[in-house]
Scaffold this motif. Structure first.
Motif, PDB file in Angstrom:
ATOM      1  N   LYS A 301       3.111   9.487  -3.258  1.00  0.00           N
ATOM      2  CA  LYS A 301       3.683   8.136  -3.912  1.00  0.00           C
ATOM      3  C   LYS A 301       3.674   7.348  -2.670  1.00  0.00           C
ATOM      4  O   LYS A 301       3.411   5.899  -3.085  1.00  0.00           O
ATOM      5  N   THR A 302       4.127   7.711  -1.756  1.00  0.00           N
ATOM      6  CA  THR A 302       4.690   6.655  -0.746  1.00  0.00           C
ATOM      7  C   THR A 302       3.487   5.724  -0.139  1.00  0.00           C
ATOM      8  O   THR A 302       3.605   4.674  -0.145  1.00  0.00           O
ATOM      9  N   ASP A 396      12.046   3.158  -5.630  1.00  0.00           N
ATOM     10  CA  ASP A 396      11.670   4.430  -5.174  1.00  0.00           C
ATOM     11  C   ASP A 396      12.713   5.347  -5.978  1.00  0.00           C
ATOM     12  O   ASP A 396      13.907   5.065  -5.879  1.00  0.00           O
ATOM     13  N   GLU A 397      12.287   6.424  -6.870  1.00  0.00           N
ATOM     14  CA  GLU A 397      13.108   7.246  -7.465  1.00  0.00           C
ATOM     15  C   GLU A 397      14.125   6.601  -8.370  1.00  0.00           C
ATOM     16  O   GLU A 397      15.217   6.891  -8.106  1.00  0.00           O
ATOM     17  N   GLY A 554      12.708  12.832  -1.650  1.00  0.00           N
ATOM     18  CA  GLY A 554      11.803  12.442  -0.408  1.00  0.00           C
ATOM     19  C   GLY A 554      11.527  13.097   0.933  1.00  0.00           C
ATOM     20  O   GLY A 554      10.365  12.864   1.241  1.00  0.00           O
TER      21      GLY A 554
HETATM   22 MG    MG Z   1       8.812  10.006  -2.607  1.00  0.00          MG
END
Ligand code: MG
Ligand code: ADP
Length: 691
Positions: A301-302, A396-397, A554
Motif C-alpha cells: 500500500k505504501t 495509514d492503518e 507496517g
Molecule cells: Mg503499511
C-alpha cells in the motif's frame, strides 16, 4: 449515543406519565416512534395447556389440573400450598398472600387453569403466585394467544410495556411504511404493518423461535429497514460533505511517477496498478476523494500512497501521511525520503519528539509550502501545524484512529475554498458487511494480490511448556542468516508491565542464545533508541528482535523469516494476522510460532486454528467477526456506530447487498422517505462521527 430526537413525546400515550416515560428512556425508548421497534424477548404461550408431566423449570406456561390437596402451611412464612395433578404429573401452587377466595375455591377436587413460571421446588416443580381460574371439567380450550414479553427495566412492568407498544402501533405516523412498495416487492419483504403485527402479536401457529432468532421474514423486514436507514444516513452525510467544498484538481506528474517506478526495482502488481488508477481518477476530480484502500499486510500500500503524494506535489499541493505509531511514521518517513527526495521532493517529518528547534523549522517549512510531503503521527493535527496548500491526506492503518482525528486533519486543509482529498489505508481487512455499514462514507479499493514470490507463512501453535524447542528454532533460523522476531504480549495491562515482560524475555533469550545479537523495542524505549534498534535490525546488524506489539503495523524487514508470538490466545485474530505479516515479506519460507499458555478454551483453540489454516486476511477477519463480534474487530472507538436495535451484522449479512443496491436510488427518488427512515432509526444527530 444520546441523541436529541424529535418525535412524539411518550406522554402522548394514555397511561404514560413523566415517571414511566423516564424509565422507558433507560430502555432507549424516548419517543412513541421507538416503541414499535422494541421487540419481544420471548413469548408466553397461552394458547394451550402444557401437560404437567412435561413442565420444564424456567418456562412460563399455561397448565391445568385437578387439586388433590390444599393446605395452609405454617412456618417462617405462612403459605397456602395446593397440589395439582393431571395424570401425567403434578405441580405445586404456592401463595404467600392468600385470601378467603383462594381458600374457598382452591379446594380438593377443583379443576384449575394456571399461568406462571415453573420453578424447581423442594418436593416437585412449583408455580409461586400463578394467575389462576377455576374451570369446569368441560371448559372450552384456552382462548389466549402468544403474549409478548419485552426487555424491561426496574419499575416498568410487562403490562405497561404491552400497553405502550399497543398504543404506539395505533399511531399511524409511528408505523408508517416508508419503503416504496416496489422495493418491498422486489426484496420480497412483508409490509411494515404485517411485520409489526407478526412480531408483537404473533398468530398461534407462528414460528416463535424463528421470530426470536431473527430468521423470520417479519424480523428480517425490520432489520433490512434499519440497515437501510443507517446506510442512507451515511450516504446523505457523504453527499453533504462533498457538496460543501470542492477539492483541488490533482493530476499530472507522469515523469516523476515513471522515475519513481524505475527506482523501486519492482513492477507494480496488477492490483496495485488498478488501485493507483482508481485513486488517480478520484484526485483528478473536484469532488473530494474519500477512499478506503484495503490491502492485506504486505500487499504494497505504501508505494501506492507515495504515487498519490507525487500527484499532489505535481499539482503544486502538499500531501500529509499520518501513521498510527512513531515507529511506523519513522519507517514511512525513511521510505518516502528515499523514494521522493531524489525526484526533488522535500519530505518532512513531524513527531511529538522533535526538538523544539527542529519542530519550529519543520512547521515553518510546512506553513510556507517548502516541505511538500509530510509524514507524522497524530502530532500532525495538533495545534500549531499549518499547511500552505494541503491537497491530499493519507491516513495509514486507519482503524487505529478515531474518526475525529481524521476529521481534524481534513479541517487543516480546509482553507475556506477547498478541502483536501482523503485516502485511508488499512491492512485490517474489513469484511464487506462491516465495510458497508461502518465505512459507507468511503469508496473502497482493494489490493487483493500480493507481490510475486511471497511464500505463505507456515503457522504452528506450540504450548509454552515446549519453549526450549522454540528457542532452538530461533537459533537455527539465525544460523542460516535469517532474522527473527519474538513478540511479548500482555493484554489489558500497562505499557510498563508489557515493557518489563519484554525486558525479562530479552534477558533470558540473551542467556540461552549467547551467539545471537538481540535487540529490544517496547513502548518505553526512548524514540531515538528505538529508531536505532529498528535501523540495526533492518540493516541485519541484529539477529533477533524482542518486541511488544509496537511492531504490529507496517514494519518491514524482508530478511526476517521467523516470528514467535507469546500468549497469542489473548489477541484478536486480525491483530495476530498483522503481527504475523511482519514475516513472509521476502522470498524465504517463513514461519510463525504461536507460543500459547495452555490449557486453551475452546474458542481460543478455534481462533488459533483459523490462523493456522489461513493466510488470507479477509477470511480471518470474517471468522474473527463471527467469533468475537464487530466491536472487537474495529476497536471500541467505533463500536458506537455498530449498535443496531434489531439488525445483527453477522446474522443479517445476506441482506447487505440488497441494502446497498437500494440505498442510492431511494435517496435520489424518495428523499422524504429517506429522511423519515433516518429519523426513525438513526435520529437527527446522525453520525457526525462517520464523516
Ligand atoms: Mg503499511
Ligand atoms: P503494506 O501494504 O503492508 O503497507 P508495504 O507497502 O509495506 O505493505 O510493502 C511491503 C513490501 O513489499 C515492501 O518492502 C515493498 O517495497 C514491497 N513491495 C511493494 N510492492 C511490490 C511489488 N509490486 N513487487 C515487489 N515488492 C513490492
Amino acid at each position: 449515543m444520546a441523541v436529541a430526537r424529535d418525535g412524539t413525546p411518550l406522554e402522548r400515550l394514555p397511561g404514560i406519565g413523566p415517571r414511566l416515560g423516564e424509565r422507558l428512556g433507560r430502555l432507549g425508548i424516548t419517543r412513541v416512534e421507538d416503541l414499535p421497534f422494541h421487540l419481544p424477548l420471548r413469548y408466553e404461550d397461552r394458547s394451550r395447556c402444557v401437560r404437567l408431566g412435561e413442565l420444564r423449570p424456567g418456562e412460563s406456561v399455561l397448565a391445568e389440573g385437578e387439586i388433590t390437596a390444599a393446605e395452609v402451611v405454617a412456618g417462617r412464612r405462612r403459605r397456602l400450598v395446593c397440589r395439582l395433578a393431571d395424570g401425567s404429573g403434578s405441580l405445586e401452587l404456592v401463595f404467600f398472600h392468600f385470601f378467603g377466595a383462594h381458600r374457598q375455591r382452591l379446594t380438593r377436587g377443583a379443576r384449575v387453569r394456571v399461568f406462571g413460571e415453573v420453578r424447581p421446588g423442594p418436593v416437585m416443580l412449583q408455580m409461586v403466585h400463578p394467575e389462576w381460574e377455576v374451570v369446569a371439567a368441560d371448559a372450552p380450550p384456552p382462548a389466549g394467544g402468544l403474549t409478548p414479553c419485552y426487555p424491561a427495566t426496574e419499575g416498568v412492568t410487562q403490562q405497561q410495556l404491552r400497553r405502550a407498544v399497543t398504543g404506539a402501533l395505533e399511531s399511524a405516523e409511528a408505523v408508517r411504511d416508508w419503503l416504496p412498495s416496489a422495493l418491498v416487492q422486489r426484496q420480497q419483504l412483508p409490509d411494515l404493518a404485517t411485520a409489526l403485527a407478526t412480531v408483537h402479536a404473533p398468530p398461534i401457529e407462528a414460528d416463535t423461535r424463528a421470530l426470536l432468532e431473527g430468521r423470520h421474514p417479519a424480523v428480517r423486514r425490520l432489520a433490512f429497514e434499519e440497515l437501510l436507514a443507517h446506510r442512507l444516513s451515511l450516504l446523505r452525510l457523504r453527499r453533504a460533505h462533498q457538496a460543501a467544498r470542492p477539492a483541488p484538481v490533482l493530476a499530472g506528474g507522469e515523469d516523476r511517477h515513471a522515475a519513481l517506478l524505475q527506482r523501486l526495482g519492482f513492477a507494480l502488481t496488477d492490483a496495485q496498478s488498478r488501485v493507483r488508477r482508481e485513486i488517480a481518477a478520484d484526485l483528478a476530480s473536484e469532488q473530494p476523494t474519500l477512499r478506503l484502500v484495503q490491502g492485506d499486510v504486505g500487499s504494497g500500500k505504501t508505494v501506492v500512497a507515495a504515487l498519490a503524494a507525487l500527484t499532489a506535489v505535481a499539482s503544486g499541493h502538499q500531501a500529509a501521511v499520518m501513521a498510527p505509531t512513531e515507529l511506523l511514521a519513522e519507517q514511512h518517513f525513511r521510505n518516502f525520503r528515499d523514494w521522493l527526495e531524489p525526484l526533488g521532493v522535500r519530505v518532512a517529518w513531524v513527531s511529538g519528539r522533535l526538538s523544539a528547534a527542529r519542530r519550529r523549522e519543520t512547521l515553518a517549512a510546512l506553513a510556507e509550502g517548502e516541505a511538500q510531503v509530510v509524514i507524522g503521527t497524530h502530532a500532525l493535527f495538533q495545534e500549531g501545524v499549518r499547511f500552505a496548500r494541503l491537497g491530499l491526506v493519507v491516513v495509514d492503518e486507519q482503524h487505529r484512529f478515531g474518526v475525529h482525528q481524521r476529521l481534524a486533519l481534513r479541517d487543516k486543509g480546509d482553507d475556506g475554498r477547498t478541502q483536501p482529498h482523503q485516502l485511508v489505508m488499512t491492512a485490517t481487512p474489513i469484511p464487506r458487511t462491516l465495510a458497508m455499514t461502518a465505512y459507507a462514507d468511503l469508496d473502497v479499493s482493494v489490493i487483493d494480490e500480493l507481490p510475486p514470490g511471497r511464500q505463505p507463512v507456515t503457522t504452528v501453535a506450540i504450548p509454552d511448556s515446549r519453549r526450549a524447542e522454540v528457542v532452538e528454532r530461533v537459533r537455527a533460523a539465525c544460523a542460516e542468516g535469517r532474522q527473527a522476531y519474538w513478540v511479548c504480549t500482555l493484554v489489558e495491562s500497562s505499557e510498563l508491565l508489557e515493557a518489563e515482560a519484554a525486558e525479562a524475555t530479552a534477558e533470558r533469550l540473551r542467556e540461552s542464545l549467547p551467539e545471537l545479537r538481540v535487540g529490544l523495542v517496547h513502548g518505553r524505549v526512548k524514540a531515538s533508541d528505538k529508531e536505532a534498534v529498528m535501523a540495526a535490525f533492518e540493516a541485519g546488524e541484529l539477529d533477533l528482535l524482542v518486541a511488544t506489539t509496537v511492531i504490529e503495523v507496517g514494519v518491514n524487514v524482508p530478511n526476517a523469516s521467523l516470528m514467535i508470538i507469546e500468549n497469542p490466545e489473548r489477541l484478536g485474530l486480525a491483530q495476530l494476522h498483522q503481527l504475523r505479516g511482519r514475516v513472509g515479506r521476502g522470498d524465504a519460507q517463513s514461519s510463525c510460532v504461536l507460543l500459547y499458555h495452555g490449557p486453551l478454551t475452546e474458542t481460543a483453540r478455534a481462533r488459533l486454528g483459523v490462523l493456522r489454516e489461513s493466510n488470507d486476511g479477509f477470511r480471518i477477519a470474517r471468522r474473527d467477526l463471527e467469533l468475537r463480534g464487530p466491536g472487537e474487530l474495529l476497536g471500541t472507538r467505533q463500536t458506537g456506530a455498530l449498535e443496531y436495535r434489531i439488525a445483527d451484522l453477522h446474522r443479517d449479512a445476506d441482506l447487505i447487498d440488497a441494502v446497498q443496491a437500494e440505498a442510492d436510488a431511494l435517496l435520489d427518488d424518495y428523499p422524504e422517505a429517506a429522511a423519515a427512515l433516518i429519523r426513525r432509526w438513526v435520529g437527527e444527530g446522525e453520525r457526525y462521527a462517520q464523516v
